[in-house]
Design a protein around this motif. Structure first.
Motif, PDB file in Angstrom:
ATOM      1  N   LYS A  27     -21.333  -0.658  33.926  1.00  0.00           N
ATOM      2  CA  LYS A  27     -19.941  -0.351  34.264  1.00  0.00           C
ATOM      3  C   LYS A  27     -19.090  -0.187  33.010  1.00  0.00           C
ATOM      4  O   LYS A  27     -18.266   0.724  32.932  1.00  0.00           O
ATOM      5  CB  LYS A  27     -19.355  -1.444  35.153  1.00  0.00           C
ATOM      6  CG  LYS A  27     -19.882  -1.423  36.570  1.00  0.00           C
ATOM      7  CD  LYS A  27     -19.252  -2.538  37.397  1.00  0.00           C
ATOM      8  CE  LYS A  27     -19.789  -2.527  38.803  1.00  0.00           C
ATOM      9  NZ  LYS A  27     -19.203  -3.611  39.631  1.00  0.00           N
ATOM     10  N   ASN A  31     -17.026   3.052  32.028  1.00  0.00           N
ATOM     11  CA  ASN A  31     -15.579   2.960  31.827  1.00  0.00           C
ATOM     12  C   ASN A  31     -15.152   3.629  30.533  1.00  0.00           C
ATOM     13  O   ASN A  31     -14.164   4.358  30.499  1.00  0.00           O
ATOM     14  CB  ASN A  31     -15.113   1.496  31.845  1.00  0.00           C
ATOM     15  CG  ASN A  31     -14.970   0.971  33.256  1.00  0.00           C
ATOM     16  OD1 ASN A  31     -14.696   1.716  34.181  1.00  0.00           O
ATOM     17  ND2 ASN A  31     -15.153  -0.321  33.420  1.00  0.00           N
ATOM     18  N   PHE A  35     -14.851   7.381  32.351  1.00  0.00           N
ATOM     19  CA  PHE A  35     -13.543   7.235  32.972  1.00  0.00           C
ATOM     20  C   PHE A  35     -12.383   7.317  31.982  1.00  0.00           C
ATOM     21  O   PHE A  35     -11.348   7.906  32.292  1.00  0.00           O
ATOM     22  CB  PHE A  35     -13.483   5.957  33.801  1.00  0.00           C
ATOM     23  CG  PHE A  35     -14.533   5.922  34.877  1.00  0.00           C
ATOM     24  CD1 PHE A  35     -14.696   6.991  35.744  1.00  0.00           C
ATOM     25  CD2 PHE A  35     -15.374   4.841  35.009  1.00  0.00           C
ATOM     26  CE1 PHE A  35     -15.664   6.977  36.729  1.00  0.00           C
ATOM     27  CE2 PHE A  35     -16.357   4.814  35.990  1.00  0.00           C
ATOM     28  CZ  PHE A  35     -16.504   5.883  36.859  1.00  0.00           C
ATOM     29  N   SER A  36     -12.536   6.764  30.781  1.00  0.00           N
ATOM     30  CA  SER A  36     -11.444   6.867  29.803  1.00  0.00           C
ATOM     31  C   SER A  36     -11.247   8.313  29.365  1.00  0.00           C
ATOM     32  O   SER A  36     -10.114   8.784  29.231  1.00  0.00           O
ATOM     33  CB  SER A  36     -11.696   5.967  28.592  1.00  0.00           C
ATOM     34  OG  SER A  36     -12.771   6.450  27.805  1.00  0.00           O
ATOM     35  N   LEU A  38     -12.070  11.013  31.154  1.00  0.00           N
ATOM     36  CA  LEU A  38     -11.533  11.764  32.291  1.00  0.00           C
ATOM     37  C   LEU A  38     -10.041  11.515  32.445  1.00  0.00           C
ATOM     38  O   LEU A  38      -9.275  12.447  32.707  1.00  0.00           O
ATOM     39  CB  LEU A  38     -12.277  11.405  33.578  1.00  0.00           C
ATOM     40  CG  LEU A  38     -11.772  12.104  34.845  1.00  0.00           C
ATOM     41  CD1 LEU A  38     -11.821  13.629  34.709  1.00  0.00           C
ATOM     42  CD2 LEU A  38     -12.560  11.636  36.053  1.00  0.00           C
ATOM     43  N   LYS A  39      -9.610  10.277  32.270  1.00  0.00           N
ATOM     44  CA  LYS A  39      -8.177   9.975  32.388  1.00  0.00           C
ATOM     45  C   LYS A  39      -7.372  10.734  31.336  1.00  0.00           C
ATOM     46  O   LYS A  39      -6.328  11.313  31.644  1.00  0.00           O
ATOM     47  CB  LYS A  39      -7.953   8.465  32.254  1.00  0.00           C
ATOM     48  CG  LYS A  39      -6.515   8.052  32.461  1.00  0.00           C
ATOM     49  CD  LYS A  39      -6.047   8.372  33.871  1.00  0.00           C
ATOM     50  CE  LYS A  39      -4.624   7.928  34.103  1.00  0.00           C
ATOM     51  NZ  LYS A  39      -4.121   8.329  35.403  1.00  0.00           N
ATOM     52  N   THR A  77     -24.148   8.319  31.467  1.00  0.00           N
ATOM     53  CA  THR A  77     -22.736   8.601  31.185  1.00  0.00           C
ATOM     54  C   THR A  77     -22.573   9.982  30.579  1.00  0.00           C
ATOM     55  O   THR A  77     -21.634  10.701  30.909  1.00  0.00           O
ATOM     56  CB  THR A  77     -22.107   7.545  30.245  1.00  0.00           C
ATOM     57  OG1 THR A  77     -22.697   7.605  28.943  1.00  0.00           O
ATOM     58  CG2 THR A  77     -22.220   6.144  30.819  1.00  0.00           C
TER      59      THR A  77
END
Length: 135
Positions: A27, A31, A35-36, A38-39, A77
């Motif tokens: 995870k 993250n 996810f970082s 993509l944000k 990832t």
């Protein structure tokens, strides 16, 4: 945010067997690596779409294409970020946007990042791999 060019290069390298790696480490890997990035892309695209101009460069890895034992979390990832880029390219095409998405997939370079990731594959404590000969 008034950004013309975004370079997404945030990454950590979590290694270990997918059979045994603690899920919280996977995870953490997602993250940071997925996810970082993509944000940041989402935030940047809001302004880029208003201007109808911009470039996003995403650092992936050949590990997103070639499976490497004991680097499964990292590989997953990088595969994810490659696919996110491909989907974004298609969505921006539908919008007739001038925004360009580029993916760079480097191999292994002597930066210290890869060496640390490979050295930390945690097979000494492995229930399954500690007695296996590794490359």
């Amino acid at each position: 945010m008034n950004i013309d060019i975004l370079v997404c290069n945030a990454a950590i390298g979590i290694s270990g067997s997918l059979i045994e790696i603690p899920i919280h480490k996977v995870k953490d890997n997602f993250n940071v690596n997925v996810f970082s990035n993509l944000k940041l892309i989402q935030l940047s695209l809001k302004n880029m779409l208003k201007k109808q101009n911009g470039k996003i460069i995403i650092m992936a890895s050949l590990a997103g294409i070639i499976p490497i034992e004991f680097l499964g979390s990292y590989c997953a990832t990088k595969t994810s970020i490659i696919m996110l880029a491909k989907v974004l390219q298609k969505e921006l095409k539908i919008l007739n946007s001038n925004i360009k998405i580029k993916v760079i997939e480097p191999g292994i370079y002597k930066t210290g990042f890869n060496e640390i990731m490979i050295d930390n594959k945690n097979i000494d404590d492995s229930k399954y791999f500690k007695d296996k000969k590794m490359i």
